[in-house]
Design a protein around this motif. Structure first.
Motif, PDB file in Angstrom:
ATOM      1  N   CYS A  21       0.956  -1.260  -0.092  1.00 10.97           N
ATOM      2  CA  CYS A  21       0.063  -0.577  -0.255  1.00 10.97           C
ATOM      3  C   CYS A  21       0.920   1.553  -0.067  1.00 10.97           C
ATOM      4  CB  CYS A  21      -1.215  -0.048   1.165  1.00 10.97           C
ATOM      5  SG  CYS A  21      -2.331  -0.939   1.304  1.00 10.97           S
ATOM      6  N   THR A  22       2.237   1.397   0.477  1.00  9.78           N
ATOM      7  CA  THR A  22       2.963   2.864   0.836  1.00  9.78           C
ATOM      8  C   THR A  22       3.911   2.309  -0.563  1.00  9.78           C
ATOM      9  OG1 THR A  22       3.826   1.780   2.592  1.00  9.78           O
ATOM     10  CG2 THR A  22       2.357   2.649   2.992  1.00  9.78           C
ATOM     11  N   SER A  23       4.867   0.571  -1.013  1.00 10.92           N
ATOM     12  CA  SER A  23       5.902   0.932  -1.427  1.00 10.92           C
ATOM     13  C   SER A  23       5.760   1.610  -2.676  1.00 10.92           C
ATOM     14  CB  SER A  23       5.869  -0.109  -2.099  1.00 10.92           C
ATOM     15  OG  SER A  23       5.199  -0.360  -3.283  1.00 10.92           O
ATOM     16  N   ALA A  24       4.678   2.023  -3.594  1.00 12.29           N
ATOM     17  CA  ALA A  24       4.435   3.439  -4.748  1.00 12.29           C
ATOM     18  C   ALA A  24       4.691   4.642  -3.825  1.00 12.29           C
ATOM     19  CB  ALA A  24       3.299   3.119  -5.962  1.00 12.29           C
ATOM     20  N   GLY A  25       4.363   4.923  -2.853  1.00 16.99           N
ATOM     21  CA  GLY A  25       3.950   5.894  -2.688  1.00 16.99           C
ATOM     22  C   GLY A  25       3.141   6.945  -2.578  1.00 16.99           C
ATOM     23  N   ALA A  26       2.057   6.659  -3.358  1.00 17.37           N
ATOM     24  CA  ALA A  26       1.033   6.793  -4.259  1.00 17.37           C
ATOM     25  C   ALA A  26       0.031   7.376  -3.297  1.00 17.37           C
ATOM     26  CB  ALA A  26       0.479   6.510  -5.082  1.00 17.37           C
ATOM     27  N   PRO A  27      -0.476   8.088  -2.558  1.00 21.63           N
ATOM     28  CA  PRO A  27      -2.051   8.061  -1.845  1.00 21.63           C
ATOM     29  C   PRO A  27      -2.812   6.949  -2.466  1.00 21.63           C
ATOM     30  CG  PRO A  27      -2.325  10.053  -3.439  1.00 21.63           C
ATOM     31  CD  PRO A  27      -1.256   9.197  -3.661  1.00 21.63           C
ATOM     32  N   VAL A  28      -3.054   6.630  -0.497  1.00 19.57           N
ATOM     33  CA  VAL A  28      -4.340   5.517  -0.793  1.00 19.57           C
ATOM     34  C   VAL A  28      -5.347   5.946  -0.504  1.00 19.57           C
ATOM     35  CG1 VAL A  28      -4.506   3.793   1.028  1.00 19.57           C
ATOM     36  CG2 VAL A  28      -2.248   3.794   0.157  1.00 19.57           C
ATOM     37  N   LEU A  29      -6.474   5.272  -1.056  1.00 19.99           N
ATOM     38  CA  LEU A  29      -7.643   5.616  -1.033  1.00 19.99           C
ATOM     39  C   LEU A  29      -7.865   5.596   0.741  1.00 19.99           C
ATOM     40  CD1 LEU A  29     -10.328   6.555  -2.433  1.00 19.99           C
ATOM     41  CD2 LEU A  29     -10.557   4.124  -2.497  1.00 19.99           C
ATOM     42  N   GLY A  30      -8.853   6.795   1.486  1.00 20.85           N
ATOM     43  CA  GLY A  30      -9.327   5.906   3.547  1.00 20.85           C
ATOM     44  C   GLY A  30     -10.608   5.447   2.737  1.00 20.85           C
ATOM     45  N   SER A  31     -10.524   4.792   4.043  1.00 21.34           N
ATOM     46  CA  SER A  31     -11.921   3.956   4.120  1.00 21.34           C
ATOM     47  C   SER A  31     -12.812   4.971   3.625  1.00 21.34           C
ATOM     48  CB  SER A  31     -12.236   3.710   5.842  1.00 21.34           C
ATOM     49  OG  SER A  31     -13.298   2.987   5.847  1.00 21.34           O
ATOM     50  N   GLU A  32     -13.029   6.507   4.275  1.00 24.78           N
ATOM     51  CA  GLU A  32     -14.592   6.818   4.673  1.00 24.78           C
ATOM     52  C   GLU A  32     -14.641   7.080   2.415  1.00 24.78           C
ATOM     53  OE1 GLU A  32     -15.146  10.219   6.602  1.00 24.78           O
ATOM     54  OE2 GLU A  32     -14.362   8.895   8.795  1.00 24.78           O
ATOM     55  N   GLU A  33     -13.563   7.827   1.915  1.00 23.69           N
ATOM     56  CA  GLU A  33     -13.830   7.620   0.590  1.00 23.69           C
ATOM     57  C   GLU A  33     -13.813   6.539  -0.248  1.00 23.69           C
ATOM     58  OE1 GLU A  33     -10.822  10.381  -2.577  1.00 23.69           O
ATOM     59  OE2 GLU A  33     -10.279   9.340  -0.686  1.00 23.69           O
ATOM     60  N   ALA A  34     -13.495   5.557   0.344  1.00 23.06           N
ATOM     61  CA  ALA A  34     -13.586   4.342  -1.026  1.00 23.06           C
ATOM     62  C   ALA A  34     -15.550   4.164  -0.582  1.00 23.06           C
ATOM     63  CB  ALA A  34     -12.963   3.135  -0.139  1.00 23.06           C
ATOM     64  N   GLN A  35     -15.667   4.489   1.109  1.00 24.21           N
ATOM     65  CA  GLN A  35     -17.312   4.362   0.793  1.00 24.21           C
ATOM     66  C   GLN A  35     -18.229   5.637  -0.121  1.00 24.21           C
ATOM     67  OE1 GLN A  35     -18.163   3.996   5.526  1.00 24.21           O
ATOM     68  NE2 GLN A  35     -17.480   2.727   5.563  1.00 24.21           N
ATOM     69  N   GLY A  36     -17.893   7.151   0.046  1.00 21.26           N
ATOM     70  CA  GLY A  36     -18.099   7.093  -0.582  1.00 21.26           C
ATOM     71  C   GLY A  36     -18.259   6.823  -2.374  1.00 21.26           C
ATOM     72  N   LYS A  37     -17.165   6.303  -2.626  1.00 19.94           N
ATOM     73  CA  LYS A  37     -17.476   6.398  -4.466  1.00 19.94           C
ATOM     74  C   LYS A  37     -18.128   4.612  -4.434  1.00 19.94           C
ATOM     75  CE  LYS A  37     -13.138   8.947  -5.207  1.00 19.94           C
ATOM     76  NZ  LYS A  37     -11.798   8.824  -5.235  1.00 19.94           N
ATOM     77  N   ALA A  38     -18.005   4.077  -3.608  1.00 22.04           N
ATOM     78  CA  ALA A  38     -18.672   2.750  -3.727  1.00 22.04           C
ATOM     79  C   ALA A  38     -20.088   3.044  -3.487  1.00 22.04           C
ATOM     80  CB  ALA A  38     -18.572   1.820  -2.924  1.00 22.04           C
ATOM     81  N   HIS A  39     -20.333   4.071  -3.332  1.00 19.14           N
ATOM     82  CA  HIS A  39     -22.348   4.380  -2.732  1.00 19.14           C
ATOM     83  C   HIS A  39     -22.330   5.107  -4.313  1.00 19.14           C
ATOM     84  CE1 HIS A  39     -25.781   6.303  -1.502  1.00 19.14           C
ATOM     85  NE2 HIS A  39     -25.398   7.221  -2.071  1.00 19.14           N
ATOM     86  N   LEU A  40     -21.430   6.018  -5.119  1.00 15.86           N
ATOM     87  CA  LEU A  40     -21.857   6.074  -6.467  1.00 15.86           C
ATOM     88  C   LEU A  40     -21.612   5.096  -7.427  1.00 15.86           C
ATOM     89  CD1 LEU A  40     -21.985   8.439  -8.935  1.00 15.86           C
ATOM     90  CD2 LEU A  40     -19.546   8.493  -8.908  1.00 15.86           C
ATOM     91  N   PHE A  41     -20.631   3.399  -7.465  1.00 11.70           N
ATOM     92  CA  PHE A  41     -20.997   2.974  -7.575  1.00 11.70           C
ATOM     93  C   PHE A  41     -21.963   1.980  -8.336  1.00 11.70           C
ATOM     94  CE2 PHE A  41     -16.240   3.840  -8.033  1.00 11.70           C
ATOM     95  CZ  PHE A  41     -15.689   4.601  -9.892  1.00 11.70           C
ATOM     96  N   LYS A  42     -22.518   1.853  -7.043  1.00 10.32           N
ATOM     97  CA  LYS A  42     -23.842   1.418  -6.055  1.00 10.32           C
ATOM     98  C   LYS A  42     -24.993   1.761  -7.357  1.00 10.32           C
ATOM     99  CE  LYS A  42     -22.606  -0.844  -1.801  1.00 10.32           C
ATOM    100  NZ  LYS A  42     -22.513  -1.399  -1.035  1.00 10.32           N
ATOM    101  N   ALA A  43     -25.103   2.809  -7.229  1.00 10.92           N
ATOM    102  CA  ALA A  43     -26.043   3.387  -7.797  1.00 10.92           C
ATOM    103  C   ALA A  43     -25.698   3.492  -9.210  1.00 10.92           C
ATOM    104  CB  ALA A  43     -25.984   5.244  -7.366  1.00 10.92           C
ATOM    105  N   LEU A  44     -25.467   3.553  -9.849  1.00  8.77           N
ATOM    106  CA  LEU A  44     -24.564   3.030 -11.380  1.00  8.77           C
ATOM    107  C   LEU A  44     -25.226   1.627 -12.389  1.00  8.77           C
ATOM    108  CD1 LEU A  44     -22.076   5.192 -11.824  1.00  8.77           C
ATOM    109  CD2 LEU A  44     -24.097   5.681 -13.037  1.00  8.77           C
ATOM    110  N   ALA A  45     -24.350   0.848 -10.797  1.00  8.61           N
ATOM    111  CA  ALA A  45     -24.272  -0.518 -10.958  1.00  8.61           C
ATOM    112  C   ALA A  45     -26.044  -1.467 -11.466  1.00  8.61           C
ATOM    113  CB  ALA A  45     -24.100  -1.322  -9.439  1.00  8.61           C
ATOM    114  N   ASP A  46     -26.831  -0.754 -11.278  1.00  6.88           N
ATOM    115  CA  ASP A  46     -28.123  -1.154 -12.221  1.00  6.88           C
ATOM    116  C   ASP A  46     -28.502  -0.739 -13.597  1.00  6.88           C
ATOM    117  OD1 ASP A  46     -31.046  -0.212 -11.962  1.00  6.88           O
ATOM    118  OD2 ASP A  46     -30.895  -2.125 -10.763  1.00  6.88           O
ATOM    119  N   PRO A  47     -28.842  -1.383 -14.562  1.00 10.17           N
ATOM    120  CA  PRO A  47     -29.420  -0.906 -15.574  1.00 10.17           C
ATOM    121  C   PRO A  47     -30.225  -0.173 -16.223  1.00 10.17           C
ATOM    122  CG  PRO A  47     -29.508  -3.163 -15.331  1.00 10.17           C
ATOM    123  CD  PRO A  47     -28.814  -3.371 -13.966  1.00 10.17           C
TER     124      PRO A  47
END
Length: 121
Positions: A21-47
């Motif tokens: 998670c830290t070897s590349a030095g890139a920012p890691v997605l936090g738990s709250e941010e991941a939940q928000g993005k998942a909420h968006l993708f769940k909304a889009l996951a229905d035809p």
């Protein structure tokens, strides 16, 4: 835990899952941010919700009445309203009440922001 992971823990070494998670030095997605993005993708996951977004976007004036959205989907008004509420809660659609009807329009920039979400991972 595998034997290799147990040995690493005994020697106080970082496990592979921790190190990756830290070897590349890139920012890691936090738990709250991941939940928000998942909420968006769940909304889009229905035809049906994808179709609703498409219909609203293609509508005259960029907005559609809920009364015009049931027939194209072949769904009842309560089901369509449920899908629309999910899209509104995800920040993709805006709802405006006029008399007894509700009109839906795309939130300005919502689709562009949604497209950019994956690029920020």
């Amino acid at each position: 835990m595998t034997a290799l992971q147990i040995t690493a823990v005994q020697r106080n070494e970082p496990r592979a899952a921790d190190a990756c998670c830290t070897s590349a030095g890139a920012p890691v997605l936090g738990s709250e941010e991941a939940q928000g993005k998942a909420h968006l993708f769940k909304a889009l996951a229905d035809p049906n919700r994808l179709r609703l977004l498409s219909i609203v976007k293609a509508s005259d004036g960029g907005e559609a009445c809920v009364c015009d959205l049931t027939e194209p989907l072949g769904l009842g008004q309560p089901t369509v309203s449920h899908h629309l509420k999910i899209l509104v809660d995800a920040g993709l659609l805006h709802r405006q009440k006029r008399g007894t009807w509700a009109y839906y329009s795309l939130v300005p920039g919502a689709l562009e922001r949604t497209a950019g979400v994956l690029a920020t991972l």
